[in-house]
Design a protein around this motif. Sequence first.
Motif, PDB file in Angstrom:
ATOM      1  N   VAL A 152      -5.509   9.073  49.698  1.00  0.00           N
ATOM      2  CA  VAL A 152      -4.292   9.283  50.474  1.00  0.00           C
ATOM      3  C   VAL A 152      -3.791  10.676  50.120  1.00  0.00           C
ATOM      4  CG1 VAL A 152      -1.988   8.431  51.013  1.00  0.00           C
ATOM      5  CG2 VAL A 152      -3.793   6.814  50.363  1.00  0.00           C
ATOM      6  N   GLU A 153      -3.878  11.577  51.088  1.00  0.00           N
ATOM      7  CA  GLU A 153      -3.514  12.973  50.852  1.00  0.00           C
ATOM      8  C   GLU A 153      -2.009  13.171  50.861  1.00  0.00           C
ATOM      9  OE1 GLU A 153      -5.665  15.379  53.640  1.00  0.00           O
ATOM     10  OE2 GLU A 153      -7.590  14.860  52.738  1.00  0.00           O
ATOM     11  N   LYS A 154      -1.551  14.064  49.982  1.00  0.00           N
ATOM     12  CA  LYS A 154      -0.138  14.448  49.888  1.00  0.00           C
ATOM     13  C   LYS A 154       0.768  13.227  49.802  1.00  0.00           C
ATOM     14  CE  LYS A 154      -0.810  18.850  52.155  1.00  0.00           C
ATOM     15  NZ  LYS A 154      -0.448  19.720  53.278  1.00  0.00           N
ATOM     16  N   ALA A 155       0.573  12.451  48.741  1.00  0.00           N
ATOM     17  CA  ALA A 155       1.365  11.235  48.549  1.00  0.00           C
ATOM     18  C   ALA A 155       1.747  11.085  47.083  1.00  0.00           C
ATOM     19  CB  ALA A 155       0.571  10.023  48.999  1.00  0.00           C
ATOM     20  N   GLU A 156       2.752  10.249  46.850  1.00  0.00           N
ATOM     21  CA  GLU A 156       3.159   9.919  45.489  1.00  0.00           C
ATOM     22  C   GLU A 156       3.417   8.419  45.388  1.00  0.00           C
ATOM     23  OE1 GLU A 156       6.654  12.208  44.670  1.00  0.00           O
ATOM     24  OE2 GLU A 156       7.954  10.892  45.818  1.00  0.00           O
ATOM     25  N   ILE A 157       3.305   7.897  44.172  1.00  0.00           N
ATOM     26  CA  ILE A 157       3.550   6.479  43.931  1.00  0.00           C
ATOM     27  C   ILE A 157       5.052   6.257  43.824  1.00  0.00           C
ATOM     28  CG2 ILE A 157       3.229   4.569  42.306  1.00  0.00           C
ATOM     29  CD1 ILE A 157       0.515   5.873  41.573  1.00  0.00           C
ATOM     30  N   VAL A 158       5.546   5.302  44.595  1.00  0.00           N
ATOM     31  CA  VAL A 158       6.965   4.975  44.612  1.00  0.00           C
ATOM     32  C   VAL A 158       7.231   3.697  43.831  1.00  0.00           C
ATOM     33  CG1 VAL A 158       8.902   4.326  46.096  1.00  0.00           C
ATOM     34  CG2 VAL A 158       7.309   6.088  46.833  1.00  0.00           C
ATOM     35  N   LYS A 159       6.351   2.699  44.000  1.00  0.00           N
ATOM     36  CA  LYS A 159       6.596   1.403  43.376  1.00  0.00           C
ATOM     37  C   LYS A 159       5.278   0.709  43.057  1.00  0.00           C
ATOM     38  CE  LYS A 159       9.156  -2.866  44.270  1.00  0.00           C
ATOM     39  NZ  LYS A 159      10.009  -3.556  45.245  1.00  0.00           N
ATOM     40  N   VAL A 160       5.227   0.135  41.851  1.00  0.00           N
ATOM     41  CA  VAL A 160       4.108  -0.715  41.438  1.00  0.00           C
ATOM     42  C   VAL A 160       4.699  -2.093  41.184  1.00  0.00           C
ATOM     43  CG1 VAL A 160       2.307  -1.087  39.720  1.00  0.00           C
ATOM     44  CG2 VAL A 160       2.930   1.245  40.374  1.00  0.00           C
ATOM     45  N   ASP A 161       4.299  -3.066  41.989  1.00  0.00           N
ATOM     46  CA  ASP A 161       4.828  -4.428  41.900  1.00  0.00           C
ATOM     47  C   ASP A 161       3.673  -5.367  41.570  1.00  0.00           C
ATOM     48  OD1 ASP A 161       5.827  -6.982  42.320  1.00  0.00           O
ATOM     49  OD2 ASP A 161       6.863  -6.468  44.177  1.00  0.00           O
ATOM     50  N   THR A 162       3.489  -5.642  40.281  1.00  0.00           N
ATOM     51  CA  THR A 162       2.372  -6.500  39.868  1.00  0.00           C
ATOM     52  C   THR A 162       2.591  -7.950  40.257  1.00  0.00           C
ATOM     53  OG1 THR A 162       3.311  -6.771  37.652  1.00  0.00           O
ATOM     54  CG2 THR A 162       1.701  -5.002  37.958  1.00  0.00           C
ATOM     55  N   LEU A 163       3.842  -8.392  40.301  1.00  0.00           N
ATOM     56  CA  LEU A 163       4.130  -9.774  40.654  1.00  0.00           C
ATOM     57  C   LEU A 163       3.649 -10.089  42.071  1.00  0.00           C
ATOM     58  CD1 LEU A 163       5.441 -12.431  39.789  1.00  0.00           C
ATOM     59  CD2 LEU A 163       7.578 -11.582  40.750  1.00  0.00           C
ATOM     60  N   ASN A 164       3.911  -9.158  42.991  1.00  0.00           N
ATOM     61  CA  ASN A 164       3.503  -9.351  44.382  1.00  0.00           C
ATOM     62  C   ASN A 164       2.218  -8.610  44.738  1.00  0.00           C
ATOM     63  OD1 ASN A 164       5.728 -11.018  45.346  1.00  0.00           O
ATOM     64  ND2 ASN A 164       6.977  -9.234  44.851  1.00  0.00           N
ATOM     65  N   GLU A 165       1.622  -7.966  43.756  1.00  0.00           N
ATOM     66  CA  GLU A 165       0.351  -7.238  43.908  1.00  0.00           C
ATOM     67  C   GLU A 165       0.421  -6.187  45.012  1.00  0.00           C
ATOM     68  OE1 GLU A 165      -2.474 -10.434  44.359  1.00  0.00           O
ATOM     69  OE2 GLU A 165      -2.459 -10.840  42.214  1.00  0.00           O
ATOM     70  N   VAL A 166       1.492  -5.374  44.951  1.00  0.00           N
ATOM     71  CA  VAL A 166       1.719  -4.344  45.969  1.00  0.00           C
ATOM     72  C   VAL A 166       1.944  -3.001  45.276  1.00  0.00           C
ATOM     73  CG1 VAL A 166       3.330  -3.566  47.755  1.00  0.00           C
ATOM     74  CG2 VAL A 166       2.707  -5.969  47.610  1.00  0.00           C
ATOM     75  N   LEU A 167       1.353  -1.970  45.845  1.00  0.00           N
ATOM     76  CA  LEU A 167       1.547  -0.584  45.409  1.00  0.00           C
ATOM     77  C   LEU A 167       2.069   0.175  46.631  1.00  0.00           C
ATOM     78  CD1 LEU A 167       1.071   1.720  43.297  1.00  0.00           C
ATOM     79  CD2 LEU A 167      -1.215   1.922  44.248  1.00  0.00           C
ATOM     80  N   ILE A 168       3.230   0.822  46.466  1.00  0.00           N
ATOM     81  CA  ILE A 168       3.847   1.559  47.572  1.00  0.00           C
ATOM     82  C   ILE A 168       3.720   3.048  47.303  1.00  0.00           C
ATOM     83  CG2 ILE A 168       5.947   1.949  48.907  1.00  0.00           C
ATOM     84  CD1 ILE A 168       4.958  -0.930  49.090  1.00  0.00           C
ATOM     85  N   LEU A 169       3.220   3.771  48.308  1.00  0.00           N
ATOM     86  CA  LEU A 169       3.121   5.222  48.274  1.00  0.00           C
ATOM     87  C   LEU A 169       4.060   5.805  49.317  1.00  0.00           C
ATOM     88  CD1 LEU A 169      -0.779   5.558  48.329  1.00  0.00           C
ATOM     89  CD2 LEU A 169       0.707   5.381  46.319  1.00  0.00           C
ATOM     90  N   LYS A 170       4.405   7.085  49.161  1.00  0.00           N
ATOM     91  CA  LYS A 170       5.138   7.773  50.219  1.00  0.00           C
ATOM     92  C   LYS A 170       4.570   9.168  50.353  1.00  0.00           C
ATOM     93  CE  LYS A 170       9.077   9.999  48.057  1.00  0.00           C
ATOM     94  NZ  LYS A 170      10.506  10.181  48.103  1.00  0.00           N
ATOM     95  N   PRO A 171       4.615   9.716  51.566  1.00  0.00           N
ATOM     96  CA  PRO A 171       4.138  11.081  51.773  1.00  0.00           C
ATOM     97  C   PRO A 171       5.067  12.079  51.097  1.00  0.00           C
ATOM     98  CG  PRO A 171       4.578   9.971  53.886  1.00  0.00           C
ATOM     99  CD  PRO A 171       5.037   9.075  52.799  1.00  0.00           C
ATOM    100  N   VAL A 172       4.505  13.191  50.646  1.00  0.00           N
ATOM    101  CA  VAL A 172       5.306  14.289  50.097  1.00  0.00           C
ATOM    102  C   VAL A 172       5.076  15.522  50.957  1.00  0.00           C
ATOM    103  CG1 VAL A 172       5.379  13.446  47.734  1.00  0.00           C
ATOM    104  CG2 VAL A 172       3.504  14.892  48.428  1.00  0.00           C
TER     105      VAL A 172
END
Length: 66
Positions: free
Chosen positions: A44-64
Amino acid sequence: MCLFKVFLDRGFSRENVAENVSVATKNGSNIELFDVSLKKLVVVEKAEIVKVDTLNEVLILKPVDS
């Protein structure tokens, strides 16, 4: 085993970019996503990690902007 679904949050919508992700690595301004055998799934180009949710097994990225 905790495998993530990865979403790119664009503010007005969330795009599913990968599933069954075991490793996320920042490489410059990019996020590289790998499966359990460390095979690269997607970059995923030009992105950063916003949230790591292990309970719900979700990783959220956002563009920069850069």
